[in-house]
Design a protein around this motif. Structure first.
Motif, PDB file in Angstrom:
ATOM      1  N   GLY A 164     -32.384  -8.262  29.651  1.00  0.00           N
ATOM      2  CA  GLY A 164     -32.269  -9.735  30.567  1.00  0.00           C
ATOM      3  C   GLY A 164     -33.013  -8.884  31.302  1.00  0.00           C
ATOM      4  O   GLY A 164     -34.148  -9.623  32.130  1.00  0.00           O
ATOM      5  N   ALA A 165     -32.887  -8.016  32.247  1.00  0.00           N
ATOM      6  CA  ALA A 165     -33.830  -7.425  32.789  1.00  0.00           C
ATOM      7  C   ALA A 165     -35.841  -6.701  32.343  1.00  0.00           C
ATOM      8  O   ALA A 165     -36.610  -7.065  32.857  1.00  0.00           O
ATOM      9  N   ASN A 168     -36.992 -10.269  32.435  1.00  0.00           N
ATOM     10  CA  ASN A 168     -37.416 -10.472  33.204  1.00  0.00           C
ATOM     11  C   ASN A 168     -38.681  -9.852  33.637  1.00  0.00           C
ATOM     12  O   ASN A 168     -39.216 -10.747  34.506  1.00  0.00           O
ATOM     13  N   ARG A 212     -43.494 -18.802  36.570  1.00  0.00           N
ATOM     14  CA  ARG A 212     -42.548 -17.418  36.733  1.00  0.00           C
ATOM     15  C   ARG A 212     -41.124 -18.986  36.923  1.00  0.00           C
ATOM     16  O   ARG A 212     -40.843 -18.110  36.007  1.00  0.00           O
TER      17      ARG A 212
HETATM   18  C1  LIG Z   1     -34.035 -12.089  36.771  1.00  0.00           C
HETATM   19  O1  LIG Z   1     -34.496 -12.696  37.331  1.00  0.00           O
HETATM   20  C2  LIG Z   1     -34.250 -13.726  38.533  1.00  0.00           C
HETATM   21  C3  LIG Z   1     -34.970 -14.103  39.518  1.00  0.00           C
HETATM   22  O2  LIG Z   1     -35.526 -12.608  40.374  1.00  0.00           O
HETATM   23  C4  LIG Z   1     -33.012 -13.256  39.113  1.00  0.00           C
HETATM   24  O3  LIG Z   1     -31.874 -14.048  40.079  1.00  0.00           O
HETATM   25  C5  LIG Z   1     -31.676 -12.070  38.037  1.00  0.00           C
HETATM   26  O4  LIG Z   1     -30.667 -12.004  38.189  1.00  0.00           O
HETATM   27  C6  LIG Z   1     -32.682 -11.731  36.870  1.00  0.00           C
HETATM   28  N1  LIG Z   1     -32.210 -11.371  35.486  1.00  0.00           N
HETATM   29  C7  LIG Z   1     -31.822 -10.067  35.165  1.00  0.00           C
HETATM   30  C8  LIG Z   1     -30.818  -9.654  34.169  1.00  0.00           C
HETATM   31  O5  LIG Z   1     -32.314  -8.944  35.690  1.00  0.00           O
END
Ligand SMILES: *[C@@H]1O[C@H](CO)[C@@H](O)[C@H](O)[C@H]1NC(C)=O
Ligand SMILES: *[C@@H]1O[C@H](CO)[C@@H](O)[C@H](O)[C@H]1NC(C)=O
Ligand SMILES: *[C@@H]1O[C@H](CO)[C@@H](O)[C@H](O)[C@H]1NC(C)=O
Ligand SMILES: *[C@@H]1O[C@H](CO)[C@@H](O)[C@H](O)[C@H]1NC(C)=O
Ligand SMILES: *[C@@H]1O[C@H](CO)[C@@H](O)[C@H](O)[C@H]1NC(C)=O
Ligand SMILES: *[C@@H]1O[C@H](CO)[C@@H](O)[C@H](O)[C@H]1NC(C)=O
Length: 286
Positions: A164-165, A168, A212
């Motif tokens: 996820g990170a 992102n 985005r």
């Molecule tokens: C990814 O980014 C979104 C928006 O910035 C955030 O809400 C979300 O928690 C993030 N997810 C991870 C897994 O970091």
């Protein structure tokens, strides 16, 4: 002797079950045939599509960001199209991919007025409805996703957080740090899968914010689609992403996540181009 009765039928059942579990294995490339009606053989619409099939592969290879949109003909025989190659493809690969795309799509979606087809190096979409040309969103009915059905076993919770990170951070870089709206990424995981690789891309005509938003929309589907999965991708005509536990990239990695220390906290993205030699692609049992 009772045991000798059923090995063959049960083996067949297992084989059938395995085949059913991996229905997409031979599916590449992935097409999404449209729902905007059909045209007839030898119609003006087909002739316009044929013009596109000649012009677009040529035009895209002279575009610096390997992206092209175009309209041929007039309503009701108007055909609009969008083509985009991956950020790490070159003009030769890009153009060849689109030539193939036009051939394949006309076989699999033969008389459909709209269709999308997705390859690793390129995507192609065309439609009689040209409203997508002025939209920053994926056309929902033309999007698709692929899931690698293998699950991570060693530390699924940490793997899901890491992926996820990583995706992102890759999306963030593609939107805000690349004029081509393209980024590749890499993170360290563990002994089962030492590395996770990622890719995110939008069409380069989107603004950073539009890109985005588009990516955030499809990233939000990750928990539903990809929890515990070792690979996956969401493919759309405006934005897409992919992650794998093997390298599938042809360019230096642009986003590198530092390893997660301990079990809490999210990894810190350390951005900036780094030179990493991509290894040969393996796996990929889609
Ligand atoms: C990814 O980014 C979104 C928006 O910035 C955030 O809400 C979300 O928690 C993030 N997810 C991870 C897994 O970091
Ligand atoms: C379309 O044109 C081709 C070549 O001229 C011809 O062979 C074919 O019969 C035509 N099909 C229809 C449906 O008119
Ligand atoms: C291809 O590019 C040329 C030059 O930019 C342009 O005139 C032509 O309309 C384009 N054709 C298509 C089908 O996009
Ligand atoms: C373009 O990319 C393909 C695939 O990565 C590679 O085989 C080919 O040599 C490249 N061509 C040029 C001109 O760089
Ligand atoms: C992988 O995990 C999912 C969700 O937990 C589960 O439904 C599925 O059966 C697992 N697949 C395999 C091949 O283990
Ligand atoms: C990415 O873009 C943001 C916002 O424009 C900027 O603050 C940051 O320094 C950039 N990072 C890199 C690695 O270029």
């Amino acid at each position: 002797m009772a045991q000798a009765r059923c090995p063959l039928p049960s083996l067949l059942l297992v084989l059938v079950a395995v085949v059913l579990l991996v229905p997409r294995a031979a599916g590449y490339p992935w097409q999404v045939c449209g729902n905007t009606g059909s045209f007839t053989a030898n119609s003006t619409y087909q002739a316009n599509l044929a013009l596109l099939a000649i012009a677009l592969p040529k035009n895209i290879s002279s575009s610096p960001d390997l992206f092209a949109t175009t309209i041929v003909g007039a309503i009701p025989e108007l055909v609009s199209a969008l083509a985009l190659c991956r950020g790490d493809a070159n003009a030769t690969t890009c153009s060849a991919c689109l030539v193939t795309a036009f051939q394949d799509v006309q076989n699999v979606c033969s008389l459909d007025r709209s269709a999308a087809i997705y390859y690793d190096p390129c995507i192609l979409y065309y439609s009689n409805d040209d409203s997508f040309l002025s939209s920053a969103d994926n056309v929902a009915s033309a999007s698709t996703n692929r899931i690698n059905l293998r699950n991570v076993t060693s530390d699924p919770a940490r793997f899901n957080r890491l992926v996820g990170a990583l995706v992102n951070a890759t999306a963030e870089y593609a939107a805000y740090n690349s004029t081509r709206r393209y980024a590749s990424g890499e993170a360290d995981f563990d002994q089962e899968y030492p590395k996770v690789y990622s890719w995110a891309q939008c069409t380069p005509d989107l603004t950073p914010a539009q890109c985005r938003v588009c990516l955030a929309g499809i990233i939000a589907e990750m928990p539903r689609l990809f929890t515990d999965r070792v690979g996956g991708r969401v493919l759309g005509i405006r934005c897409s992403y992919r992650y794998e536990v093997f390298s599938f990239l042809n360019s230096p990695v642009m986003v590198q996540l530092a390893a997660e220390s301990g079990n809490s906290g999210s990894p810190t993205p350390a951005m900036g181009p780094t030179s990493v030699t991509p290894s040969a692609a393996g796996g990929g049992e889609y």
